[in-house]
Write a protein that holds these residues in place. Structure first.
Motif, PDB file in Angstrom:
ATOM      1  N   GLU A  32       0.817  -1.216   0.000  1.00 17.22           N
ATOM      2  CA  GLU A  32       0.000   0.000   0.000  1.00 17.22           C
ATOM      3  C   GLU A  32       0.850   1.265   0.000  1.00 17.22           C
ATOM      4  O   GLU A  32       0.423   2.297  -0.519  1.00 17.22           O
ATOM      5  N   ALA A  33       2.071   1.176   0.565  1.00 12.49           N
ATOM      6  CA  ALA A  33       2.853   2.391   0.777  1.00 12.49           C
ATOM      7  C   ALA A  33       3.913   2.660  -0.285  1.00 12.49           C
ATOM      8  O   ALA A  33       4.118   3.811  -0.675  1.00 12.49           O
ATOM      9  N   ILE A  34       4.598   1.639  -0.752  1.00 10.92           N
ATOM     10  CA  ILE A  34       5.800   1.845  -1.568  1.00 10.92           C
ATOM     11  C   ILE A  34       5.536   1.528  -3.035  1.00 10.92           C
ATOM     12  O   ILE A  34       4.930   0.504  -3.360  1.00 10.92           O
ATOM     13  N   LEU A  35       6.025   2.403  -3.915  1.00 10.60           N
ATOM     14  CA  LEU A  35       5.914   2.170  -5.354  1.00 10.60           C
ATOM     15  C   LEU A  35       6.664   0.903  -5.754  1.00 10.60           C
ATOM     16  O   LEU A  35       7.655   0.542  -5.126  1.00 10.60           O
ATOM     17  N   GLU A  36       6.197   0.245  -6.826  1.00  6.94           N
ATOM     18  CA  GLU A  36       6.826  -0.999  -7.269  1.00  6.94           C
ATOM     19  C   GLU A  36       8.250  -0.788  -7.775  1.00  6.94           C
ATOM     20  O   GLU A  36       9.101  -1.660  -7.626  1.00  6.94           O
ATOM     21  N   GLY A  93      12.603  11.511  -2.650  1.00  5.19           N
ATOM     22  CA  GLY A  93      11.176  11.348  -2.912  1.00  5.19           C
ATOM     23  C   GLY A  93      10.901  10.335  -4.009  1.00  5.19           C
ATOM     24  O   GLY A  93      11.770   9.558  -4.419  1.00  5.19           O
ATOM     25  N   GLY A  94       9.656  10.324  -4.490  1.00  6.15           N
ATOM     26  CA  GLY A  94       9.278   9.434  -5.571  1.00  6.15           C
ATOM     27  C   GLY A  94       9.166   7.991  -5.177  1.00  6.15           C
ATOM     28  O   GLY A  94       9.406   7.098  -5.991  1.00  6.15           O
ATOM     29  N   MET A  95       8.783   7.694  -3.893  1.00  3.66           N
ATOM     30  CA  MET A  95       8.729   6.298  -3.464  1.00  3.66           C
ATOM     31  C   MET A  95       7.405   5.913  -2.805  1.00  3.66           C
ATOM     32  O   MET A  95       7.141   4.737  -2.591  1.00  3.66           O
ATOM     33  N   ILE A  96       6.555   6.906  -2.455  1.00  3.87           N
ATOM     34  CA  ILE A  96       5.283   6.616  -1.786  1.00  3.87           C
ATOM     35  C   ILE A  96       4.152   6.603  -2.816  1.00  3.87           C
ATOM     36  O   ILE A  96       4.055   7.483  -3.671  1.00  3.87           O
ATOM     37  N   LYS A  97       3.293   5.612  -2.694  1.00  2.00           N
ATOM     38  CA  LYS A  97       2.191   5.450  -3.640  1.00  2.00           C
ATOM     39  C   LYS A  97       1.095   6.502  -3.440  1.00  2.00           C
ATOM     40  O   LYS A  97       0.885   6.990  -2.323  1.00  2.00           O
ATOM     41  N   ASP A  98       0.373   6.811  -4.538  1.00  2.00           N
ATOM     42  CA  ASP A  98      -0.828   7.647  -4.435  1.00  2.00           C
ATOM     43  C   ASP A  98      -1.858   6.937  -3.577  1.00  2.00           C
ATOM     44  O   ASP A  98      -2.020   5.716  -3.648  1.00  2.00           O
TER      45      ASP A  98
END
Length: 881
Positions: free
Chosen positions: A407-411, A420-425
């Protein structure tokens, strides 16, 4: 800044100081000179307020791990001084602190560590004749402690763990152990720590506080007084170097060396368990044969199994049952292997998470691994063997951890956590708003511009930006009379006016600060996720151990089915019976599948000691190692390469195979050989397995034969030793011992003669070889024909002085005259009895013995004299009877 550097360096004088300056870690003065050579990097200089420029070199921060590894591999310690505040926010000089010290035993970088083996830091404490030993792998959280009473047992434990770093008290250097030998033999960094690390109370306190117990008895350490100090010293050292809470070190396991088969250093080397003798490679070892594991955790556990075989029958049988059930469920086993394959190193990932050094990609690897667990657990639920059921129960699917990361981290996140650029919408509302502001800012500005243009009627109104004033509305002079009252003037130009509004200010704040605030917020959110996982360290470590166990048994099962291994019977009667046994490594190395299988039978009675004769290259050493490896495999719970096997549990395996000079310590081939033989004779028991190859070959023929003969007598005596033994020799005279010494049986390697040539049949058969075929072997090796021809002539001449017949006479005297009394065996000599010289002073044989000038006699003269005197003595005894 240089003053700050020097103050920090004073605190870590034995370390190379990596000093963070912007995007580089810099080194100065002696550290720079040392590091530039060790790392092969450019040495420069820097003005520092001194008359001469300070030597300086540096490495980029994003590639620091590889440089750290190079330095640590060369035995250096590295202190890392990090910037503790952002340069833009610092008042004056940026604050810096040493955040950790990296040593060979405390390095945790995945680039620096071999994933298939543990990286141990070992603490050794010597007190009152006892060695306390503690070993910890901080990358996995493993921590064990024990005690031993002798330096040889100490070396065995060091060899078992192969630590990369050893810390010790100063008394250890006074115990007689050579620290330089430790460094050379084990390639470990050895250092004596300050006495404050070894205070009894401070060590106990460190362990109690770390493991959150009121008394050490709760950890099972009450019987390990010296071990407690070793473990406490290791714990304090790790705290001092890592400056971390070490939450992933959750257990400490005390063990007794008697829990496992004892395998000394020589045996590990000779049997090539985990590395070959010459190349020090995995290929060609028992580990190479058995290791078909899919995970790094499984590979490390299998190595431990090989280095620590079991001696308890019940546990061996439990492991066998697990392997057997996996054999019988081939499809399920292969399915488990498919799910094991994508699993990363959970133990070391957990270590980095606890250390707060894990990056977003580590968490994605962690999540991808956890996704496999429910599938493996489901398949394990179908099995019935006790060990597999235990592993299934220990395996937690960790679905909540998997869901949190998903739920939290981008694939596909970045490696760094500060950009930045690591937490999901959708994970965090504030992050979504800031992200939206960052990406939609231009659209919002365009919409505001259109609204204000329509509301004011100013057709030339535009939203513009510069670094000094930020965002503003620009109105040309021809329209400034139409500017509404809520426009606030910011700047007057020749042809235009610039304004702002409350709405534009708010929008500017959102847009201008969105990126910085988003990066900061994503870092906070990532740390929260990482800390949440770290709080579940016990669950995760328990699951990782279970996964490793499943991986090991799947590997052993896969090898057993592919290589046609069988389940050995395990007995406690001391019988080793192998039918058509094969050498596991040699068999796999052979491409033509023509390995010749052999039988073995040893027991504690009539078949205690096998004397094996035959030519060089015929396969004696291979056969003996094969037996030792089959016994070891059986006791680690593996199936074995044989048609049938019944293995009596051995408490120790000793080998004396091959010889080489130990030039570093000034020991000759023969001295090394005799040292190893002495160790075997002093430490073996009747339940040990001995593999002895060519005892006595490093000295003269008569001395060597005498030593070999005496060793056989000693080993075969039930009262002295009585161990099961394979004894290979070129002294064919020793074949005369069968029938004269109880428990000795002759075997030889079958050879087929074809004229002057021979063919090795590599089959062990009953009986002794009548010659060594040395000249034929020399011919096979390519020795010139002239040398071969001359060797045959010399051999014919020497055969007239053959001592075999005389050896037979000696053996007959030992066995037939006044049964077992004529030539006293070592165990039959009463050390208090009077000597012959005290009782029979007028005997002519005694007088002749007394008058012999031994210092001037050659070995051949001595042998002839002994033979003559014994013949006279034998004739006299016959006359008296």
């Amino acid at each position: 800044m240089m003053q700050q550097y020097m103050e920090t360096k004073k605190e870590y004088p034995d370390c190379i100081l990596f000093y963070r300056l912007g995007d580089f870690y810099e080194m100065f003065f002696e550290d720079a000179l040392t590091a530039s050579k060790a790392l092969d990097i450019t040495l420069t200089g820097r003005d520092c307020g001194l008359e001469e420029r300070a030597p300086m070199c540096g490495v980029p921060y994003h590639a620091v791990d590889s440089y750290l590894y190079k330095l640590v591999q060369q035995g250096y310690k590295v202190a890392i001084a990090e910037q503790m505040e952002e340069p833009g926010q610092a008042k004056g000089l940026v604050k810096r602190e040493v955040i950790r010290v990296v040593t060979p035993g405390t390095i945790t970088s995945s680039q620096a560590l071999d994933e298939t083996k543990n990286n141990y830091l070992m603490g050794i404490v010597y007190l009152d004749g006892v060695y306390g030993i503690a070993a910890s792998d901080i990358s996995t959280g493993d921590f064990v402690v024990t005690e031993v009473d002798s330096d040889r047992e100490l070396f065995d434990e060091i060899n078992k763990f192969s630590p990369s770093e050893i810390i010790c008290n100063h008394a250890f250097y006074m115990s007689g152990v050579d620290a330089e030998e430790l460094k050379n033999r084990y390639h470990a960094v050895v250092s004596a720590l300050d006495p404050r690390f070894f205070g009894d109370e401070s060590c106990r306190k460190a362990l109690r506080e770390h493991f959150h117990v009121g008394a050490l008895s709760g950890l099972g350490l009450e019987d390990y007084g010296t071990g407690i100090i070793a473990a406490g010293a290791v714990m304090q050292y790790i705290y001092e170097t890592q400056k971390s809470t070490l939450e992933h070190i959750t257990t400490i396991t005390p063990y007794s060396t008697g829990q496992y088969m004892v395998i000394d250093t020589s045996t590990r080397r000779n049997l090539e368990l985990v590395e070959t003798m010459r190349e020090k490679q995995k290929r060609g070892t028992l580990l190479w044969v058995l290791d078909k594991t899919k995970t790094a955790m499984g590979a490390r556990l299998l190595r431990t199994y090989i280095e620590q075989p079991l001696i308890y029958k019940e546990e061996i049988i439990r492991r066998q049952a697990a392997v057997e059930e996996l054999n019988m469920n081939y499809i399920s086993r292969e399915e488990i292997c498919e799910y094991l394959n994508p699993i990363y190193d959970l133990e070391r990932l957990m270590g980095r998470i606890s250390y707060k050094t894990a990056n977003p990609r580590d968490l994605i690897a962690f999540k991808n691994s956890l996704e496999m667990l429910p599938h493996i657990k489901g398949i394990l639920g179908e099995f019935s063997s006790a060990l597999l059921k235990e592993l299934e129960a220990e395996m937690d699917p960790l679905e909540d951890m998997c869901r949190l990361i998903d739920e939290a981290i981008l694939e596909e996140p970045p490696i760094t956590i500060r950009e930045g650029g690591m937490i999901k919408d959708g994970y965090n509302e504030e992050a979504d708003r800031l992200r939206h502001a960052k990406t939609e800012g231009k659209t919002w500005l365009g919409e505001l511009e259109s609204r204000e243009r329509e509301k004011t009627g100013i057709k030339t109104l535009k939203v513009k930006f510069n670094k000094v004033f930020g965002y503003y509305f620009e109105v040309t002079n021809s329209f400034k009379n139409q500017v509404p009252a809520y426009f606030i003037r910011k700047q007057t130009l020749t042809n235009a006016e610039r304004y702002t509004t409350d709405e534009l200010k708010d929008l500017e704040d959102i847009i201008m600060g969105a990126e910085d605030r988003l990066v900061s917020l994503e870092y906070e959110l990532f740390c929260q996720v990482r800390d949440s996982i770290a709080s579940q360290v016990l669950r995760i470590q328990r699951t990782a151990k279970a996964v490793a166990g499943v991986d090991v048994f799947c590997s052993l099962s896969g090898v057993a089915t592919r290589r046609n291994y069988v389940k050995p019977q395990i007995n406690e009667k001391g019988v080793i019976q192998i039918k058509n046994g094969r050498h596991p490594v040699v068999e796999q190395m052979m491409r033509d599948d023509l390995f010749v299988a052999n039988d073995t039978f040893l027991d504690n009675g009539k078949n205690r000691l096998s004397v094996i004769t035959g030519p060089n290259m015929a396969g004696k050493s291979t056969y003996m190692r094969q037996v030792a490896l089959i016994v070891l495999m059986a006791q680690l719970g593996s199936f074995v390469p044989a048609q049938e096997a019944d293995i009596g549990i051995c408490d120790r395996i000793f080998t004396r195979v091959g010889a080489s000079d130990d030039l570093a310590s000034g020991q000759s081939t023969f001295m090394v050989e005799m040292t190893e033989v002495a160790n075997i004779l002093r430490n073996a028991t009747k339940n040990s397995l001995l593999v002895l190859d060519e005892i006595g070959r490093g000295t003269s023929t008569f001395d060597g034969l005498s030593i070999a003969w005496s060793v056989i007598e000693y080993i075969s005596s039930p009262r002295l030793l009585g161990a099961k033994t394979l004894f290979a020799t070129h002294y064919h005279e020793l074949t005369e011992l069968e029938g004269s010494i109880a428990g000795v049986k002759n075997y030889c390697i079958a050879v087929k003669e074809q004229g002057d040539d021979i063919v090795f049949l590599r089959k062990i058969v009953r009986g002794g070889a009548d010659k060594s075929y040395g000249i034929q072997v020399a011919k096979l090796a390519g020795v010139p024909d002239t040398v071969i021809a001359r060797a045959k002539e010399i051999a014919q001449e020497l055969s007239n002085a053959d001592i075999t017949a005389r050896a037979r006479e000696i053996a007959e005297i030992s066995s037939s005259v006044t049964p077992h009394k004529a030539v006293p065996k070592p165990d039959e000599v009463d050390m208090q009895q009077l000597t012959f010289f005290d009782t029979v002073k007028d005997d002519d044989i005694i007088r002749e013995l007394d008058e012999l000038e031994l210092s001037t006699m050659t070995p051949l003269d001595a042998m002839n004299t002994l033979y003559r005197l014994q013949t006279r003595l034998k004739n006299r005894w016959k006359e008296n009877q």
